[in-house]
Design an enzyme around this catalytic site. Sequence first.
Site, PDB file in Angstrom:
ATOM      1  N   HIS A 259     -16.557  37.763  84.019  1.00 39.36           N
ATOM      2  CA  HIS A 259     -15.644  36.677  84.387  1.00 39.36           C
ATOM      3  C   HIS A 259     -16.133  35.349  83.801  1.00 39.36           C
ATOM      4  O   HIS A 259     -15.360  34.622  83.150  1.00 39.36           O
ATOM      5  CB  HIS A 259     -15.562  36.592  85.916  1.00 39.36           C
ATOM      6  CG  HIS A 259     -14.649  35.529  86.427  1.00 39.36           C
ATOM      7  ND1 HIS A 259     -13.368  35.795  86.872  1.00 39.36           N
ATOM      8  CD2 HIS A 259     -14.832  34.189  86.589  1.00 39.36           C
ATOM      9  CE1 HIS A 259     -12.808  34.669  87.270  1.00 39.36           C
ATOM     10  NE2 HIS A 259     -13.675  33.683  87.122  1.00 39.36           N
ATOM     11  N   GLU A 260     -17.395  35.035  84.021  1.00 36.55           N
ATOM     12  CA  GLU A 260     -17.923  33.763  83.529  1.00 36.55           C
ATOM     13  C   GLU A 260     -18.032  33.740  82.014  1.00 36.55           C
ATOM     14  O   GLU A 260     -17.913  32.675  81.391  1.00 36.55           O
ATOM     15  CB  GLU A 260     -19.269  33.466  84.181  1.00 36.55           C
ATOM     16  CG  GLU A 260     -19.251  33.397  85.698  1.00 36.55           C
ATOM     17  CD  GLU A 260     -18.197  32.460  86.279  1.00 36.55           C
ATOM     18  OE1 GLU A 260     -17.788  31.500  85.565  1.00 36.55           O
ATOM     19  OE2 GLU A 260     -17.764  32.675  87.427  1.00 36.55           O
ATOM     20  N   HIS A 263     -14.826  32.314  80.748  1.00 38.61           N
ATOM     21  CA  HIS A 263     -14.803  30.853  80.786  1.00 38.61           C
ATOM     22  C   HIS A 263     -15.620  30.254  79.641  1.00 38.61           C
ATOM     23  O   HIS A 263     -15.156  29.363  78.915  1.00 38.61           O
ATOM     24  CB  HIS A 263     -15.392  30.359  82.112  1.00 38.61           C
ATOM     25  CG  HIS A 263     -14.479  30.484  83.282  1.00 38.61           C
ATOM     26  ND1 HIS A 263     -13.224  29.915  83.313  1.00 38.61           N
ATOM     27  CD2 HIS A 263     -14.646  31.084  84.495  1.00 38.61           C
ATOM     28  CE1 HIS A 263     -12.657  30.174  84.484  1.00 38.61           C
ATOM     29  NE2 HIS A 263     -13.498  30.883  85.212  1.00 38.61           N
ATOM     30  N   GLU A 289      -8.702  30.160  83.745  1.00 38.99           N
ATOM     31  CA  GLU A 289      -8.751  31.395  84.535  1.00 38.99           C
ATOM     32  C   GLU A 289      -8.077  32.554  83.821  1.00 38.99           C
ATOM     33  O   GLU A 289      -8.436  33.714  84.025  1.00 38.99           O
ATOM     34  CB  GLU A 289      -8.127  31.183  85.906  1.00 38.99           C
ATOM     35  CG  GLU A 289      -8.984  30.380  86.865  1.00 38.99           C
ATOM     36  CD  GLU A 289     -10.337  31.030  87.125  1.00 38.99           C
ATOM     37  OE1 GLU A 289     -10.388  32.270  87.258  1.00 38.99           O
ATOM     38  OE2 GLU A 289     -11.335  30.300  87.191  1.00 38.99           O
TER      39      GLU A 289
END
Length: 494
Positions: A259-260, A263, A289
Amino acid sequence: MTAFTDLMAFQRDTEALSQIAGRLGWDQETVMPDGAAEQRGEEMAAIEGVLHSRRTDPRVGDWLEKAEAPDAAGARSLALIRRAYGRNAAVPARLASEIARVTSVAQGIWAEARAKNDVAHFLPTLDKVVELMREKGQALAAAGFGGGNAYDALVDDYEPEATAEGLAAMFDRMRPRLVALREAVLGAANPPAPLRGHFAEARQLGLARDLATAFGYDWNRGRLDLAVHPFSSGSGNDARITTRVVESDPFNCFYSTIHEVGHATYELGIDQSHLFTPLGQGVSMGVHESQSRIYENQLGRSRAFTGWLHGQMHAVFGDHGIASPDEFYRTVNRVGSGFIRTEADEVHYNLHIMMRFDLERALFGDRLEVADLEEAWNVRFVKDFGVSVDKPAHGMLQDVHWSVGLFGYFPTYSLGNVYAGCLHQALRADIPDLDDALAKGDGRPATEWLRAKVQRFGGLYKPAEVIERACGFAPSEAPLLDYLEGKFRAIYGL
């Protein structure tokens, strides 16, 4: 052109100072000693004071009046600076510095309260944060931002031009299909087996690094650290990621990392010509997101990629109780009414966001006070998820966002899911053999597509425009809901 050149030179230094402030935040959440919290609060207040002074400097207004953009990128930069100048000028310097000071200290108080499951320890601080953010929202609304609505003015900080009314309408369209899918899945006769065992921290972190590498994370411009609540920090040529480790649940670490990476890869993928300009960062949290969620879910939880991960798990941990790649895929995507948003499956995730969104609107609509927030949370959780919150760390203390004043941020998570659904549909159409690469643990073709279609532009286009240009159609929740129904009905044999 002189006004434009002078403005952009001034803006460059402001952007550089903002990066320094962000690095202080990263340090606080990763390696700062606990005893430095009060001092860090003063440091953050001081640098916020400097930034606020620069962002409201009268010369910026003069330059904006005289500046002529040389090209489309320059025109967009002027528009973003003009918008930011108006927003910053609407917030008194005293208030900006006080928010920075209080929220910096509040992070540590929240972490203590979460560790002790002691809501009372956090409530006075949260009450102060909410009071300050209400004041900020009202100041922005009085200046015409958010259409004169205080909560919309805060939402606008994270997703420009979005409104609570529009988001609520989108959620109302999504909720019936999500609830129907959840009920069907939870009623299935043959649920996937959970992963059980002990998975040592060092081995988890080693595999987490491999996962980041698989999606093309640039270790020359990034690093991986531990944090209470995983986050990504920085942009340009310094975009760092964090994760957390639970030794009974490696998926927590692995999917937080992926997930990170989404980003950070967005920030690292922005065209270098935009560095230290208003275009040199993600255009909105919804688009941000979309990157983290498509990496984590549509790619990282796909049958092809989990097949590769199954083999990696065996190589690192030995026998982990899930014999076949097909069963491992089902385990990775197991649906359950858990307490924690960041660990929620794709079916439940948006329901977590809808709950927080409604609570925030109540807080800023004078229908809910901070003292009553825990009860409101627990009552709503039973209604939405069918289970009672067992402890505050699994309830209103689980997220860091409110402690740092990020009101209006939560709805962008679901908006990001919607954008990710659109991007995934377009990505699969453009790269029909993507699974061949994912099955080898290679997510780089997806990253290259996302970089070309979304990431490289940074703030050049408005959020919805970025998605429409990438996909060829206007953003809609339909692709996400179709994807979820197709995926989970197949997994659960519905």
